[in-house]
Design a protein around this motif. Structure first.
Motif, PDB file in Angstrom:
ATOM      1  N   MET A  73      86.620  23.687 -12.485  1.00 38.97           N
ATOM      2  CA  MET A  73      87.232  25.000 -12.224  1.00 38.97           C
ATOM      3  C   MET A  73      87.094  25.309 -10.742  1.00 38.97           C
ATOM      4  SD  MET A  73      84.288  27.623 -13.675  1.00 38.97           S
ATOM      5  CE  MET A  73      84.994  27.515 -15.268  1.00 38.97           C
ATOM      6  N   PRO A  74      88.010  26.116 -10.207  1.00 37.32           N
ATOM      7  CA  PRO A  74      87.906  26.469  -8.790  1.00 37.32           C
ATOM      8  C   PRO A  74      86.700  27.363  -8.526  1.00 37.32           C
ATOM      9  CG  PRO A  74      89.721  27.638  -9.816  1.00 37.32           C
ATOM     10  CD  PRO A  74      89.169  26.703 -10.847  1.00 37.32           C
ATOM     11  N   VAL A  75      86.138  27.236  -7.329  1.00 34.82           N
ATOM     12  CA  VAL A  75      84.950  27.989  -6.944  1.00 34.82           C
ATOM     13  C   VAL A  75      85.196  28.650  -5.593  1.00 34.82           C
ATOM     14  CG1 VAL A  75      82.492  27.793  -6.369  1.00 34.82           C
ATOM     15  CG2 VAL A  75      83.474  26.306  -8.133  1.00 34.82           C
ATOM     16  N   VAL A  76      84.935  29.966  -5.504  1.00 38.29           N
ATOM     17  CA  VAL A  76      85.036  30.675  -4.234  1.00 38.29           C
ATOM     18  C   VAL A  76      83.784  30.371  -3.429  1.00 38.29           C
ATOM     19  CG1 VAL A  76      85.195  32.929  -3.098  1.00 38.29           C
ATOM     20  CG2 VAL A  76      86.450  32.513  -5.222  1.00 38.29           C
ATOM     21  N   LEU A  77      83.994  29.921  -2.191  1.00 41.50           N
ATOM     22  CA  LEU A  77      82.883  29.615  -1.304  1.00 41.50           C
ATOM     23  C   LEU A  77      82.630  30.790  -0.366  1.00 41.50           C
ATOM     24  CD1 LEU A  77      83.925  25.959  -0.364  1.00 41.50           C
ATOM     25  CD2 LEU A  77      82.295  26.678  -2.118  1.00 41.50           C
ATOM     26  N   PRO A  78      81.388  30.985   0.038  1.00 44.22           N
ATOM     27  CA  PRO A  78      81.105  32.083   0.967  1.00 44.22           C
ATOM     28  C   PRO A  78      81.674  31.779   2.349  1.00 44.22           C
ATOM     29  CG  PRO A  78      79.096  30.861   0.423  1.00 44.22           C
ATOM     30  CD  PRO A  78      80.211  30.266  -0.385  1.00 44.22           C
ATOM     31  N   PRO A  79      81.964  32.817   3.103  1.00 47.10           N
ATOM     32  CA  PRO A  79      81.812  34.229   2.770  1.00 47.10           C
ATOM     33  C   PRO A  79      82.985  34.722   1.921  1.00 47.10           C
ATOM     34  CG  PRO A  79      82.656  34.026   4.993  1.00 47.10           C
ATOM     35  CD  PRO A  79      82.424  32.623   4.485  1.00 47.10           C
ATOM     36  N   VAL A  80      82.682  35.538   0.941  1.00 48.52           N
ATOM     37  CA  VAL A  80      83.692  36.119   0.058  1.00 48.52           C
ATOM     38  C   VAL A  80      84.252  37.363   0.740  1.00 48.52           C
ATOM     39  CG1 VAL A  80      84.074  37.156  -2.214  1.00 48.52           C
ATOM     40  CG2 VAL A  80      82.484  35.228  -1.963  1.00 48.52           C
ATOM     41  N   PRO A  81      85.584  37.530   0.729  1.00 53.11           N
ATOM     42  CA  PRO A  81      86.148  38.742   1.345  1.00 53.11           C
ATOM     43  C   PRO A  81      85.555  40.007   0.735  1.00 53.11           C
ATOM     44  CG  PRO A  81      87.888  37.208   0.747  1.00 53.11           C
ATOM     45  CD  PRO A  81      86.610  36.674   0.158  1.00 53.11           C
TER      46      PRO A  81
END
Length: 161
Positions: A73-81
């Motif tokens: 699954m896709p993963v949001v990497l930091p920094p998150v908006p």
């Protein structure tokens, strides 16, 4: 090797301008453009200039690890908006390709809770994509070789996408 769609820098210039023309023709005036890094950085810059939008943001999502290879699954990497930076805005989410739609779906769902409206623009969309983008330059079923990832990296261990 599977068939490939090859995009040159010249074709990218034409495609991104035509994509912007779709947005304008639809009457959509985004307050900001949200780039999905890395591939969406290039279309976002081009759209920003064509649409006269200077407010550009970036969300970094990891999904693809190689040619047609991806994480579960896709993963949001930091920094998150920060949601406050998106609050109440009309957002154009930009990426290079809507392949499975997983990345776009993750970003669109993230935006949904914070923005007035979010629409998606991509250079390419595949029929299997779970997200049907409002703005698409071309539809294809082939793997796409983009000019920014056609050559391997010069240093480091990260493979080109």
């Amino acid at each position: 090797m599977a068939a490939r769609e090859v995009m040159s820098w010249e074709l990218f210039g034409r495609a991104s301008r035509e994509l912007a023309e779709q947005v304008v023709g639809d009457g959509y005036a985004p307050d900001l453009i949200l780039a999905i890094a890395r591939g969406g950085l290039f279309p976002t810059g081009a759209l920003g200039y064509s649409l006269g939008v200077k407010n550009l943001h970036v969300i970094n999502v990891e999904f693809y690890t190689g040619v047609d290879e991806r994480l579960d699954m896709p993963v949001v990497l930091p920094p998150v908006p920060k949601p406050v930076d998106l609050a109440g805005a009309r957002v154009l989410i930009a990426d290079d390709v809507a392949d499975t739609g997983g990345t776009l779906e993750l970003v669109r769902d993230f935006c949904a809770e914070h923005v007035a409206e979010a629409r998606c623009a991509v250079l390419y969309e595949k029929s299997r994509s779970t997200v049907k983008c409002e703005y698409v330059w071309r539809r294809t079923e082939e793997w796409i070789t983009f000019p920014w990832s056609a050559l391997p990296p010069l240093a480091g261990s990260a493979p080109a996408d």
